[in-house]
Design a protein around this motif. Sequence first.
Motif, PDB file in Angstrom:
ATOM      1  N   SER A  92      -2.796  -0.962  -9.520  1.00 12.13           N
ATOM      2  CA  SER A  92      -1.273   0.004  -8.649  1.00 12.13           C
ATOM      3  C   SER A  92      -1.759   1.477  -8.894  1.00 12.13           C
ATOM      4  O   SER A  92      -1.822   1.968  -7.633  1.00 12.13           O
ATOM      5  CB  SER A  92      -0.305  -0.522  -9.421  1.00 12.13           C
ATOM      6  OG  SER A  92       0.081  -1.786  -9.432  1.00 12.13           O
ATOM      7  N   CYS A  93      -2.257   1.744 -10.381  1.00 12.20           N
ATOM      8  CA  CYS A  93      -2.995   2.934 -10.777  1.00 12.20           C
ATOM      9  C   CYS A  93      -3.879   3.495  -9.032  1.00 12.20           C
ATOM     10  O   CYS A  93      -3.726   4.694  -8.194  1.00 12.20           O
ATOM     11  CB  CYS A  93      -2.962   3.184 -11.678  1.00 12.20           C
ATOM     12  SG  CYS A  93      -2.656   2.629 -12.591  1.00 12.20           S
ATOM     13  N   MET A  94      -4.638   2.936  -9.231  1.00 13.15           N
ATOM     14  CA  MET A  94      -6.129   3.059  -8.552  1.00 13.15           C
ATOM     15  C   MET A  94      -5.762   3.026  -6.898  1.00 13.15           C
ATOM     16  O   MET A  94      -5.653   3.957  -5.705  1.00 13.15           O
ATOM     17  CB  MET A  94      -7.110   1.782  -8.077  1.00 13.15           C
ATOM     18  CG  MET A  94      -7.732   2.557  -9.739  1.00 13.15           C
ATOM     19  SD  MET A  94      -8.729   1.387 -10.246  1.00 13.15           S
ATOM     20  CE  MET A  94     -10.030   1.201  -8.482  1.00 13.15           C
ATOM     21  N   ALA A  95      -4.533   2.255  -6.341  1.00  9.96           N
ATOM     22  CA  ALA A  95      -4.325   2.070  -5.249  1.00  9.96           C
ATOM     23  C   ALA A  95      -2.878   3.343  -4.623  1.00  9.96           C
ATOM     24  O   ALA A  95      -3.248   4.194  -3.576  1.00  9.96           O
ATOM     25  CB  ALA A  95      -3.096   1.288  -4.337  1.00  9.96           C
ATOM     26  N   VAL A  96      -2.227   3.963  -5.548  1.00  7.63           N
ATOM     27  CA  VAL A  96      -1.438   4.993  -5.301  1.00  7.63           C
ATOM     28  C   VAL A  96      -2.447   6.096  -4.568  1.00  7.63           C
ATOM     29  O   VAL A  96      -2.229   7.197  -4.337  1.00  7.63           O
ATOM     30  CB  VAL A  96      -0.387   4.864  -6.437  1.00  7.63           C
ATOM     31  CG1 VAL A  96       0.458   6.400  -6.124  1.00  7.63           C
ATOM     32  CG2 VAL A  96       1.108   3.609  -5.995  1.00  7.63           C
ATOM     33  N   GLU A  97      -3.528   6.478  -5.898  1.00  7.96           N
ATOM     34  CA  GLU A  97      -3.719   7.743  -5.788  1.00  7.96           C
ATOM     35  C   GLU A  97      -4.949   8.208  -5.120  1.00  7.96           C
ATOM     36  O   GLU A  97      -5.328   8.887  -4.487  1.00  7.96           O
ATOM     37  CB  GLU A  97      -4.513   7.994  -7.304  1.00  7.96           C
ATOM     38  CG  GLU A  97      -4.052   8.681  -8.308  1.00  7.96           C
ATOM     39  CD  GLU A  97      -4.888   9.186  -9.617  1.00  7.96           C
ATOM     40  OE1 GLU A  97      -5.619   9.892  -9.197  1.00  7.96           O
ATOM     41  OE2 GLU A  97      -4.288   9.044 -11.070  1.00  7.96           O
ATOM     42  N   PRO A 136      -4.027   7.811  -0.755  1.00  9.01           N
ATOM     43  CA  PRO A 136      -4.284   9.160   0.831  1.00  9.01           C
ATOM     44  C   PRO A 136      -5.996   9.433   1.277  1.00  9.01           C
ATOM     45  O   PRO A 136      -6.074   9.998   2.321  1.00  9.01           O
ATOM     46  CB  PRO A 136      -3.733   9.947  -0.361  1.00  9.01           C
ATOM     47  CG  PRO A 136      -2.742   9.837  -0.901  1.00  9.01           C
ATOM     48  CD  PRO A 136      -3.547   8.578  -1.567  1.00  9.01           C
ATOM     49  N   ASP A 137      -6.741   8.060   0.333  1.00 10.14           N
ATOM     50  CA  ASP A 137      -8.177   8.654   1.233  1.00 10.14           C
ATOM     51  C   ASP A 137      -9.002   7.162   1.790  1.00 10.14           C
ATOM     52  O   ASP A 137      -9.625   7.278   2.281  1.00 10.14           O
ATOM     53  CB  ASP A 137      -9.236   8.852   0.159  1.00 10.14           C
ATOM     54  CG  ASP A 137      -9.362  10.187  -0.624  1.00 10.14           C
ATOM     55  OD1 ASP A 137      -9.143  10.598   0.419  1.00 10.14           O
ATOM     56  OD2 ASP A 137      -8.549  10.376  -1.597  1.00 10.14           O
ATOM     57  N   ASP A 138      -7.061   6.884   2.421  1.00 14.53           N
ATOM     58  CA  ASP A 138      -7.538   5.787   2.762  1.00 14.53           C
ATOM     59  C   ASP A 138      -8.413   4.566   2.359  1.00 14.53           C
ATOM     60  O   ASP A 138      -8.991   3.441   3.030  1.00 14.53           O
ATOM     61  CB  ASP A 138      -8.621   5.782   4.531  1.00 14.53           C
ATOM     62  CG  ASP A 138      -8.701   4.564   5.624  1.00 14.53           C
ATOM     63  OD1 ASP A 138      -7.401   3.698   5.274  1.00 14.53           O
ATOM     64  OD2 ASP A 138      -8.901   4.880   6.656  1.00 14.53           O
ATOM     65  N   ILE A 139      -8.358   4.424   0.957  1.00 14.66           N
ATOM     66  CA  ILE A 139      -9.299   3.760  -0.261  1.00 14.66           C
ATOM     67  C   ILE A 139      -8.500   2.408  -0.344  1.00 14.66           C
ATOM     68  O   ILE A 139      -7.243   3.040  -0.911  1.00 14.66           O
ATOM     69  CB  ILE A 139     -10.158   4.130  -1.106  1.00 14.66           C
ATOM     70  CG1 ILE A 139     -10.766   5.469  -0.781  1.00 14.66           C
ATOM     71  CG2 ILE A 139     -10.319   3.343  -1.836  1.00 14.66           C
ATOM     72  CD1 ILE A 139     -11.519   6.176  -1.761  1.00 14.66           C
ATOM     73  N   TYR A 176      -3.735  -3.100   5.752  1.00 16.58           N
ATOM     74  CA  TYR A 176      -2.581  -2.678   6.110  1.00 16.58           C
ATOM     75  C   TYR A 176      -1.761  -2.832   3.840  1.00 16.58           C
ATOM     76  O   TYR A 176      -0.437  -3.313   3.646  1.00 16.58           O
ATOM     77  CB  TYR A 176      -0.720  -2.273   6.281  1.00 16.58           C
ATOM     78  CG  TYR A 176      -0.594  -1.614   6.781  1.00 16.58           C
ATOM     79  CD1 TYR A 176      -0.572  -0.097   6.821  1.00 16.58           C
ATOM     80  CD2 TYR A 176       0.787  -1.950   6.155  1.00 16.58           C
ATOM     81  CE1 TYR A 176       0.369   0.959   6.689  1.00 16.58           C
ATOM     82  CE2 TYR A 176       2.657  -0.635   6.136  1.00 16.58           C
ATOM     83  CZ  TYR A 176       1.785  -0.318   5.951  1.00 16.58           C
ATOM     84  OH  TYR A 176       2.693   1.011   5.805  1.00 16.58           O
ATOM     85  N   ILE A 177      -3.103  -3.447   3.509  1.00 12.79           N
ATOM     86  CA  ILE A 177      -2.438  -4.325   2.741  1.00 12.79           C
ATOM     87  C   ILE A 177      -3.088  -3.454   1.219  1.00 12.79           C
ATOM     88  O   ILE A 177      -4.856  -3.026   1.450  1.00 12.79           O
ATOM     89  CB  ILE A 177      -2.868  -5.520   2.646  1.00 12.79           C
ATOM     90  CG1 ILE A 177      -2.483  -6.504   3.685  1.00 12.79           C
ATOM     91  CG2 ILE A 177      -2.936  -6.010   0.963  1.00 12.79           C
ATOM     92  CD1 ILE A 177      -2.437  -7.919   3.479  1.00 12.79           C
ATOM     93  N   THR A 178      -2.355  -3.126   0.165  1.00 11.68           N
ATOM     94  CA  THR A 178      -3.623  -1.916  -0.697  1.00 11.68           C
ATOM     95  C   THR A 178      -2.124  -2.149  -1.839  1.00 11.68           C
ATOM     96  O   THR A 178      -0.259  -2.246  -2.158  1.00 11.68           O
ATOM     97  CB  THR A 178      -3.758  -0.234  -0.270  1.00 11.68           C
ATOM     98  OG1 THR A 178      -4.119  -0.658  -1.442  1.00 11.68           O
ATOM     99  CG2 THR A 178      -2.618   0.653  -0.355  1.00 11.68           C
ATOM    100  N   GLY A 179      -2.879  -2.404  -3.356  1.00 13.23           N
ATOM    101  CA  GLY A 179      -2.017  -2.234  -4.839  1.00 13.23           C
ATOM    102  C   GLY A 179      -1.245  -3.991  -4.777  1.00 13.23           C
ATOM    103  O   GLY A 179      -0.822  -4.177  -5.691  1.00 13.23           O
ATOM    104  N   ALA A 180      -1.584  -5.049  -4.017  1.00  9.73           N
ATOM    105  CA  ALA A 180      -1.699  -6.371  -4.000  1.00  9.73           C
ATOM    106  C   ALA A 180      -2.126  -6.944  -5.054  1.00  9.73           C
ATOM    107  O   ALA A 180      -3.598  -6.564  -5.563  1.00  9.73           O
ATOM    108  CB  ALA A 180      -1.635  -7.006  -2.833  1.00  9.73           C
ATOM    109  N   VAL A 181      -1.658  -7.993  -5.609  1.00  8.28           N
ATOM    110  CA  VAL A 181      -2.685  -9.173  -6.679  1.00  8.28           C
ATOM    111  C   VAL A 181      -2.535 -10.037  -6.463  1.00  8.28           C
ATOM    112  O   VAL A 181      -0.681 -10.858  -5.794  1.00  8.28           O
ATOM    113  CB  VAL A 181      -2.428  -8.677  -8.123  1.00  8.28           C
ATOM    114  CG1 VAL A 181      -2.628  -9.210  -8.539  1.00  8.28           C
ATOM    115  CG2 VAL A 181      -2.188  -7.563  -8.478  1.00  8.28           C
TER     116      VAL A 181
END
Length: 273
Positions: A190-195, A198-201, A258-263
């Motif tokens: 989650s932390c990585m997804a949020v930070e 914005p860099d499209d990572i 469009y999926i980030t921060g998912a487990v």
Amino acid sequence: MTESSSNPTRANAAPLTASYPELVGKVVVVTGAARGMGAVFVEELARRGVHAVGGDIDGDGMAALADKINSGAAEGAGRVLARRTDVTDPDDHDALLAAGLEEFGRVDHWVNNAGVFPQAGFTDIPPDQVTATYQVNVNGVVYGGQTAARHLRRHGGGAIVNMASVAGVRVRVTRAAYNSSKAAVRHLTSCMAVELGPDDIRVNAIAPGFVDTEMTRWVREDPAALDRALSTVPLRRVGAPVEVFGALQFLLSDSARYITGAVLPVDGGSQHV
Ligand SMILES: NC(=O)c1ccc[n+]([C@@H]2O[C@H](COP(=O)([O-])OP(=O)(O)OC[C@H]3O[C@@H](n4cnc5c(N)ncnc54)[C@H](O)[C@@H]3O)[C@@H](O)[C@H]2O)c1
């Protein structure tokens, strides 16, 4: 009755037919790839025309696997590059990235897969077990994620996938160090997804349940432990590494853009039991 349901210790390792054409020619780094799920990941990627950079603390095993895959490769297959890598050392991640860039000219995605699975009753956990488990399972994901993110930022984006576990949400007794390390991987994701968003990572995690690898062999060989383990799996069978690969290639693909921060659980339903 399928073969896997008639024998729950036998995972359904039938090949998956899905592939994502946009991944062909791309380069994916996979840590902990000398055996188990990581080995299946690099093999399945290469079979689909995707290049893989495999890093493992077992450098000889990693090299032998890459030789085997590369020498038997069909036309159009991706190649596997092997490097001895200790994920607890940040410099090793940088070296793994550099090797991939030198060999293939690009690195598009990164999979933090290496992990260890030690056992001890809570009051008997020795300090070095806590340290070693966190160093590989947590620090390894932080360091790999940092190397990947610094590069992917320059590269214009990409995907990172971390290996969590159902043990990050469900208690597996005598595995407190492991369970808590995998809970940390979920939150790190989650932390990585949020930070990094914005860099499209994109940063996602896979949470496997009980999967047929060396890590879980002792369970399959102990009838009482196997019964206990399967009673927590609604699908009542062990999972196959290729079934985890199915989730991995989806998360790396454009279908997940469009999926980030998912487990994403791949656990036969274990997270609910
Ligand atoms: N097998 C399961 O049932 C299961 C379930 C949930 C999660 N997982 C997770 O999936 C991942 C892969 O598990 P597996 O079952 O394939 O395990 P495995 O033990 O078969 O393979 C793990 C690989 O990681 C490598 N490794 C260990 N320490 C390392 C280090 N310091 N640096 C680099 N490589 C190192 C090992 O040499 C090995 O090749 C792990 O993160 C594990 O915790 C596995």
